[in-house]
Design a protein around this motif. Structure first.
Motif, PDB file in Angstrom:
ATOM      1  N   SER A  78       1.132  -1.428   0.332  1.00  0.00           N
ATOM      2  CA  SER A  78      -0.376  -0.245  -0.323  1.00  0.00           C
ATOM      3  C   SER A  78       0.550   1.444   0.032  1.00  0.00           C
ATOM      4  CB  SER A  78      -1.069   0.510   1.238  1.00  0.00           C
ATOM      5  OG  SER A  78      -2.186   1.148   0.858  1.00  0.00           O
ATOM      6  N   PRO A  79       1.412   1.736   1.063  1.00  0.00           N
ATOM      7  CA  PRO A  79       2.616   2.567   0.951  1.00  0.00           C
ATOM      8  C   PRO A  79       3.183   2.947  -0.386  1.00  0.00           C
ATOM      9  CG  PRO A  79       2.694   1.028   2.901  1.00  0.00           C
ATOM     10  CD  PRO A  79       1.943   0.824   1.780  1.00  0.00           C
ATOM     11  N   LEU A  80       4.044   1.990  -1.188  1.00  0.00           N
ATOM     12  CA  LEU A  80       4.488   1.573  -1.961  1.00  0.00           C
ATOM     13  C   LEU A  80       3.960   2.593  -3.650  1.00  0.00           C
ATOM     14  CD1 LEU A  80       6.268  -1.204  -1.319  1.00  0.00           C
ATOM     15  CD2 LEU A  80       7.809   0.674  -0.838  1.00  0.00           C
ATOM     16  N   LEU A  81       2.445   1.717  -3.344  1.00  0.00           N
ATOM     17  CA  LEU A  81       2.449   2.510  -4.676  1.00  0.00           C
ATOM     18  C   LEU A  81       1.095   3.290  -4.213  1.00  0.00           C
ATOM     19  CD1 LEU A  81      -0.203  -0.881  -5.201  1.00  0.00           C
ATOM     20  CD2 LEU A  81       1.775  -0.411  -6.056  1.00  0.00           C
ATOM     21  N   ALA A  82       1.754   4.194  -3.544  1.00  0.00           N
ATOM     22  CA  ALA A  82       0.868   5.552  -3.092  1.00  0.00           C
ATOM     23  C   ALA A  82       1.425   6.575  -3.629  1.00  0.00           C
ATOM     24  CB  ALA A  82       0.866   6.108  -1.679  1.00  0.00           C
ATOM     25  N   GLY A  83       3.126   6.559  -4.339  1.00  0.00           N
ATOM     26  CA  GLY A  83       3.643   7.174  -4.365  1.00  0.00           C
ATOM     27  C   GLY A  83       4.188   7.004  -5.561  1.00  0.00           C
ATOM     28  N   PHE A  84       4.436   8.022  -6.662  1.00  0.00           N
ATOM     29  CA  PHE A  84       5.050   7.727  -8.118  1.00  0.00           C
ATOM     30  C   PHE A  84       6.368   7.431  -8.048  1.00  0.00           C
ATOM     31  CE2 PHE A  84       6.397   8.756 -12.621  1.00  0.00           C
ATOM     32  CZ  PHE A  84       5.434   7.988 -13.339  1.00  0.00           C
ATOM     33  N   ASN A  85       6.764   6.284  -8.065  1.00  0.00           N
ATOM     34  CA  ASN A  85       8.223   5.856  -8.924  1.00  0.00           C
ATOM     35  C   ASN A  85       8.603   6.155 -10.389  1.00  0.00           C
ATOM     36  OD1 ASN A  85      10.536   4.806  -8.909  1.00  0.00           O
ATOM     37  ND2 ASN A  85      10.585   3.361  -7.405  1.00  0.00           N
ATOM     38  N   PRO A  86       9.235   6.791 -11.000  1.00  0.00           N
ATOM     39  CA  PRO A  86       9.528   6.953 -12.355  1.00  0.00           C
ATOM     40  C   PRO A  86      10.140   5.397 -12.910  1.00  0.00           C
ATOM     41  CG  PRO A  86      11.083   8.300 -10.875  1.00  0.00           C
ATOM     42  CD  PRO A  86      10.430   8.128  -9.703  1.00  0.00           C
ATOM     43  N   ALA A  87      11.051   5.442 -11.864  1.00  0.00           N
ATOM     44  CA  ALA A  87      11.906   3.799 -12.549  1.00  0.00           C
ATOM     45  C   ALA A  87      11.130   3.046 -11.987  1.00  0.00           C
ATOM     46  CB  ALA A  87      13.331   4.125 -11.450  1.00  0.00           C
ATOM     47  N   ALA A  88      10.223   2.805 -11.532  1.00  0.00           N
ATOM     48  CA  ALA A  88       9.295   1.627 -11.252  1.00  0.00           C
ATOM     49  C   ALA A  88       7.565   1.830 -11.691  1.00  0.00           C
ATOM     50  CB  ALA A  88       9.521   0.758  -9.839  1.00  0.00           C
TER      51      ALA A  88
END
Length: 331
Positions: A78-88
């Protein structure tokens, strides 16, 4: 390229999911990292999800069978998908069965905020896969893309003979095209090859196994397919699993969404197999899949052991005091 923060692909057909992913990544520089939700996620998965692309690389982090993720893992995501990671670019594939026109999603997944967010942002692609209704159009489109036409009577026969599995349909149609010898129209007289493929009729295969009719000719047919096609195992697993789940639903009174004609067709075989052997079919399929994914077996070896296990499972009637052991009798 412009892309969402993460994507959900909801479809029971693994080949259609693979095609969707290919289309999403076409022309991009994303490398592919594939993981499986029905296995314990390795540290590499979490590293890929949090990577910052320090060396300029970006990865599509593809999570197959996401419907099997336990609640604890979903909470970690959940917390990992909450933000935008341009590398993943997380691409989560939900490959559960559909009922009454909708996917049968686990409650633990549906209640996640990131699932609701994906629905709201339309970061969700849904497809029921091939169905009895859509299979004729799929065959017609497949042929048209290759400059071929299909006569109506041939189309009806193909739609009746082929299983609703994209990889299996593609394989059978490709073999059919080779037999046309340069002609551009598929007619009824061209279908003897497809109609004779016992290994493509998954319910027919199970019915033969349940009735003790796994003949030497059927063995040869399956092993001949194995020798000529490295892609047979997973379509076979998908077909067997789908049919076994359907029988399980019949046995437990959960087949309310199944058409009456289909219920009548499969009820007898389900009763003859019984709950224990139906569960054992699913266990054998899971064992074969795990063997290949873990690197313990090649697809060829897993296919031989699967068919051997199924043959041993149905070698004798299962009485109430005889509980079959998954994998028993495997070479």
């Amino acid at each position: 390229m412009t892309r969402p923060g993460f994507s959900f692909l909801v479809c029971p057909d693994s080949e259609l999911i693979r095609r969707r992913i290919r289309g999403m990544l076409e022309g991009s520089e994303y490398s592919r990292r594939v993981y499986w939700g029905d296995e314990e996620l390795p540290p590499a998965f979490w590293q890929d999800m949090t990577s910052q692309g320090l060396f300029g690389g970006s990865a599509a982090v593809i999570l197959r069978r996401a419907e099997a993720l336990p609640a604890q893992t979903l909470a970690q995501l959940s917390p990992l998908l909450a933000g935008f990671n341009p590398a993943a670019w997380p691409i989560l594939c939900v490959e559960c069965a559909w009922e009454k026109g909708r996917p049968k999603l686990p409650a633990t997944l549906k209640k996640q905020k990131f699932w609701t967010f994906a629905e709201k942002k339309k970061w969700l692609w849904e497809s029921p896969g091939l169905t009895e209704k859509s299979l004729p159009d799929y065959i017609r489109d497949w042929a048209a893309e290759r400059g071929l036409s299909v006569r109506p009577e041939a189309l009806q026969t193909l739609a009746r003979c082929l299983p609703p599995d994209a990889a299996a349909v593609d394989n059978e149609l490709a073999k059919l095209v080779l037999s046309l010898d340069g002609r551009a129209e598929i007619g009824p007289d061209d279908l003897s090859l497809v109609a004779s493929e016992a290994s493509m009729d998954y319910f027919g295969l199970l019915e033969a196994l349940i009735g003790g009719r796994l003949s030497l000719s059927l063995w040869r047919e399956i092993l001949r397919e194995r020798a000529g096609n490295d892609g047979l195992l997973f379509p076979l697993l998908a077909g067997l699993t789908r049919e076994a789940r359907g029988m399980w639903q019949i046995l437990h009174g959960e087949a309310a969404g199944m058409p009456d004609w289909l219920l009548r067709k499969k009820e007898g075989a389900a009763r003859r197999a019984g709950p224990a052997r139906t569960a054992a079919i699913l266990a054998l399929a899971l064992d074969a899949e795990h063997g290949v994914k873990s690197g313990e077996q090649t697809e060829h070896q897993a296919l031989e052991r699967l068919v051997g296990g199924l043959a041993a499972l149905f070698a004798a009637p299962a009485g109430p005091d005889r509980q079959p052991r998954p994998g028993a009798g495997r070479p």
